[in-house]
Design a protein around this motif. Sequence first.
Motif, PDB file in Angstrom:
ATOM      1  N   LYS A   4       0.821  -1.209   0.000  1.00 23.56           N
ATOM      2  CA  LYS A   4       0.000   0.000   0.000  1.00 23.56           C
ATOM      3  C   LYS A   4       0.857   1.261   0.000  1.00 23.56           C
ATOM      4  O   LYS A   4       0.518   2.256  -0.638  1.00 23.56           O
ATOM      5  CB  LYS A   4      -0.935  -0.002   1.212  1.00 23.56           C
ATOM      6  CG  LYS A   4      -1.886   1.161   1.250  1.00 23.56           C
ATOM      7  CD  LYS A   4      -2.841   1.037   2.416  1.00 23.56           C
ATOM      8  CE  LYS A   4      -3.883   2.141   2.370  1.00 23.56           C
ATOM      9  NZ  LYS A   4      -4.914   1.949   3.393  1.00 23.56           N
ATOM     10  N   SER A 104      -2.663  -5.241  -0.182  1.00 20.56           N
ATOM     11  CA  SER A 104      -2.105  -3.981   0.322  1.00 20.56           C
ATOM     12  C   SER A 104      -1.110  -4.162   1.462  1.00 20.56           C
ATOM     13  O   SER A 104      -0.219  -3.343   1.649  1.00 20.56           O
ATOM     14  CB  SER A 104      -3.231  -3.040   0.762  1.00 20.56           C
ATOM     15  OG  SER A 104      -3.975  -3.613   1.824  1.00 20.56           O
ATOM     16  N   VAL A 125      -2.374  -3.609  -6.919  1.00 19.59           N
ATOM     17  CA  VAL A 125      -2.472  -3.700  -5.459  1.00 19.59           C
ATOM     18  C   VAL A 125      -3.945  -3.611  -5.080  1.00 19.59           C
ATOM     19  O   VAL A 125      -4.634  -2.646  -5.443  1.00 19.59           O
ATOM     20  CB  VAL A 125      -1.666  -2.570  -4.766  1.00 19.59           C
ATOM     21  CG1 VAL A 125      -1.778  -2.699  -3.255  1.00 19.59           C
ATOM     22  CG2 VAL A 125      -0.210  -2.598  -5.215  1.00 19.59           C
ATOM     23  N   GLU A 127      -7.011  -3.825  -2.055  1.00 13.38           N
ATOM     24  CA  GLU A 127      -7.366  -3.714  -0.645  1.00 13.38           C
ATOM     25  C   GLU A 127      -8.857  -3.981  -0.552  1.00 13.38           C
ATOM     26  O   GLU A 127      -9.648  -3.304  -1.229  1.00 13.38           O
ATOM     27  CB  GLU A 127      -7.025  -2.323  -0.104  1.00 13.38           C
ATOM     28  CG  GLU A 127      -7.241  -2.212   1.401  1.00 13.38           C
ATOM     29  CD  GLU A 127      -6.642  -0.928   1.939  1.00 13.38           C
ATOM     30  OE1 GLU A 127      -5.597  -1.015   2.614  1.00 13.38           O
ATOM     31  OE2 GLU A 127      -7.213   0.149   1.687  1.00 13.38           O
TER      32      GLU A 127
END
Length: 146
Positions: A4, A104, A125, A127
Motif C-alpha cells: 500500500k 495492500s 495492489v 485492498e
Amino acid sequence: MHAKQMAEEFPAVDIDSDALAAARLLAEHGLQGLVVTKGPGCPHAVLPAASVVAFLVPRYIQDDPSLAGVLSESAADRIAEKLAGRTVRELLPDHPPELPVVQSDDTVVEVAATMARLRCPLVAVLESGELIGVITAPRLLEHALR
C-alpha cells in the motif's frame, strides 16, 4: 514497507475500451503496461506494451524478422490502423495468464516474488478486493535498493 505504501496511481482501462486509445496511453506516458479492468476497481488482466506491439506486427514477420525489411515506409505508417475499431479485449490472449495482483499489506519481498514469478513489469495492489494502485518494477527496485 507494505504494498500500500509503494502503490501509486496508474492508468487503468476497461476491457471494452478503445484499443487505439489504450496504445496511445502506453506511448504518451512511456508505460510498460496497463491494468485492464472489468468494471470500476476490478482488475482483470495486465496488458503489457509488448503485447500491443506483437498485435501490430503481422505473424509472418514475427516468424521471420528478415521480412520486415521488405515492407515500405507507407506500410509501416499504416500499421497502427490495425488497432482502429478494436477493443482492449481483442489485444488480450484468449486465456490471460494469472493476474499479477498483491494485497495492500504484502511486503516488498512478497511483491517482488509475485512480479518475478509472473515475469510481469507491474502488479495491481488490492485492498478489500478493490484496486488501489499499481507497483511497477522500477518503483519496487527503488524501495528494495534503499
